[in-house]
Design an enzyme around this catalytic site. Sequence first.
Site, PDB file in Angstrom:
ATOM      1  N   LYS A  52       0.825  -1.219   0.000  1.00 32.03           N
ATOM      2  CA  LYS A  52       0.000   0.000   0.000  1.00 32.03           C
ATOM      3  C   LYS A  52       0.856   1.265   0.000  1.00 32.03           C
ATOM      4  O   LYS A  52       0.394   2.351  -0.311  1.00 32.03           O
ATOM      5  CB  LYS A  52      -0.984   0.006   1.171  1.00 32.03           C
TER       6      LYS A  52
ATOM      7  N   HIS B 277       4.559  -3.299  14.848  1.00 32.42           N
ATOM      8  CA  HIS B 277       4.987  -2.169  14.010  1.00 32.42           C
ATOM      9  C   HIS B 277       5.341  -1.026  14.946  1.00 32.42           C
ATOM     10  O   HIS B 277       4.507  -0.577  15.724  1.00 32.42           O
ATOM     11  CB  HIS B 277       3.852  -1.771  13.068  1.00 32.42           C
TER      12      HIS B 277
ATOM     13  N   GLU C 198       8.098  -5.672   7.405  1.00 36.68           N
ATOM     14  CA  GLU C 198       7.121  -5.143   6.442  1.00 36.68           C
ATOM     15  C   GLU C 198       7.472  -3.718   6.030  1.00 36.68           C
ATOM     16  O   GLU C 198       6.667  -2.797   6.214  1.00 36.68           O
ATOM     17  CB  GLU C 198       5.724  -5.132   7.071  1.00 36.68           C
TER      18      GLU C 198
HETATM   19  C1  LIG Z   1       0.822  -3.177   9.321  1.00 37.27           C
HETATM   20  C2  LIG Z   1       1.781  -2.300   8.584  1.00 37.27           C
HETATM   21  N1  LIG Z   1       2.968  -2.810   8.206  1.00 37.27           N
HETATM   22  C3  LIG Z   1       3.870  -2.071   7.536  1.00 37.27           C
HETATM   23  C4  LIG Z   1       3.605  -0.748   7.209  1.00 37.27           C
HETATM   24  C5  LIG Z   1       4.664   0.027   6.467  1.00 37.27           C
HETATM   25  O1  LIG Z   1       5.207   0.988   7.294  1.00 37.27           O
HETATM   26  P1  LIG Z   1       6.432   1.907   6.855  1.00 37.27           P
HETATM   27  O2  LIG Z   1       6.002   2.643   5.654  1.00 37.27           O
HETATM   28  O3  LIG Z   1       6.675   2.768   8.045  1.00 37.27           O
HETATM   29  O4  LIG Z   1       7.581   1.006   6.593  1.00 37.27           O
HETATM   30  C6  LIG Z   1       2.391  -0.159   7.592  1.00 37.27           C
HETATM   31  C7  LIG Z   1       2.102   1.233   7.280  1.00 37.27           C
HETATM   32  O5  LIG Z   1       1.071   1.778   7.548  1.00 37.27           O
HETATM   33  C8  LIG Z   1       1.448  -0.967   8.294  1.00 37.27           C
HETATM   34  O6  LIG Z   1       0.258  -0.477   8.674  1.00 37.27           O
END
Ligand SMILES: Cc1ncc(COP(=O)(O)O)c(C=O)c1O
Length: 370
Positions: free
Chosen positions: A69, A197, A274
């Site tokens: 996303k 996270h 992630e």
């Molecule tokens: C469950 C989860 N994992 C990973 C991410 C990615 O986070 P980042 O862009 O800080 O790496 C998000 C971002 O909203 C998330 O909600």
Amino acid sequence: MNNFNKEESDCHILDEGFTAKDILDQKINEVSSDDGKGAFYVTDLRDILKKHLRWLKALSYVTPFYDVKCSDSRAIVNTLAAIGTGFHCTSKTEIQLVQSLGVPPERIIYANSSKQVSQIKYAVSNGVQMMTFDSEVELMKVAKAHPKAKLVLWIATDASKAVCCLSVKFGATVKTSKLLLEWAKQLNIDVIGVSFHAGSGCTVLETFVQAVSDASCVFDMGAEVGFSMYLLDIGGGFPGSEDTKLKFEEITSVINPALDKYFPSDCGMRIIAEPGTYYVSSSIWGPMCDDLDWITELLFENMGAYTVAARPTIYYVMSRSVWQLMKHIQNHDFLLEIEEQDISTVPMSCAQESRLDHHPAACASTSINV
Ligand SMILES: Cc1ncc(COP(=O)(O)O)c(C=O)c1O
């Protein structure tokens, strides 16, 4: 590994001799003389490859599952699929995109704190087994729609000092985790691990350390309840540019010892993460979100993460040499031997996502057969 090819990425590789800046200037000139004044992005796919090498060096035991996303551009996802990352998908559409590029279901985790039953069923029918949960409601949904799921319990962190504190809305407390594990056992659902996270734009190193320690407590609880858990997912929150309070290597310098302490390499744990922002933030230059943001000829760096939802035109930049490097990586799997500098020194060429092609490409195109 998946093929990175012209058809799948929907890109054209153009002649050598361009720098990213040349391409930016050229596109700005084109758009300035155009009544539409359409906003656009330029994406440096070479930067994504550099980031991946940096990741492998700093977090060699942690497999990245890119958060789709963050930027679901097909060329970006295709690049990451080709170099072997996994994918963190929050919807059927994202699973479809990733699988359309040939990524096997074992390299996908369906992670959404409020999953639609129809989308859980879609995941099942497409072989995706790993999914997260953080509440009884989600557990019940999965028990009904996908009793063979491999569940990952998402725990909350103290991310109050992060730019975006996800734990305000998501994640079970350590106390609730025990209850959830017991319910899962009663329902005969397999819980294979724990995720957290630390919050996007995390500014406190201790958050990561505490989260790893909390995850270890939840693993102990899982063992008491009778689960043999083997997966730790350390989430996202890694910076993707150099203008942040905490630098990537500062974070990894506390995560690695914490992982060694709580999940030593001989304990057989599979560790994934992630990252979203980390991979794409610095690879994209562009406006804010779409044409409406046009004020003047403004150019912003580090616009890769969570910005392209309005589907502006995206021009991809990649050198022929990097293109060839990618093919070698697929064929020989020798990514670790390649140094970051090797990638920085190769000249640029330009590519364009043709399905978003609203502006004439000004560079001469050369077709490459792969
Ligand atoms: C469950 C989860 N994992 C990973 C991410 C990615 O986070 P980042 O862009 O800080 O790496 C998000 C971002 O909203 C998330 O909600």
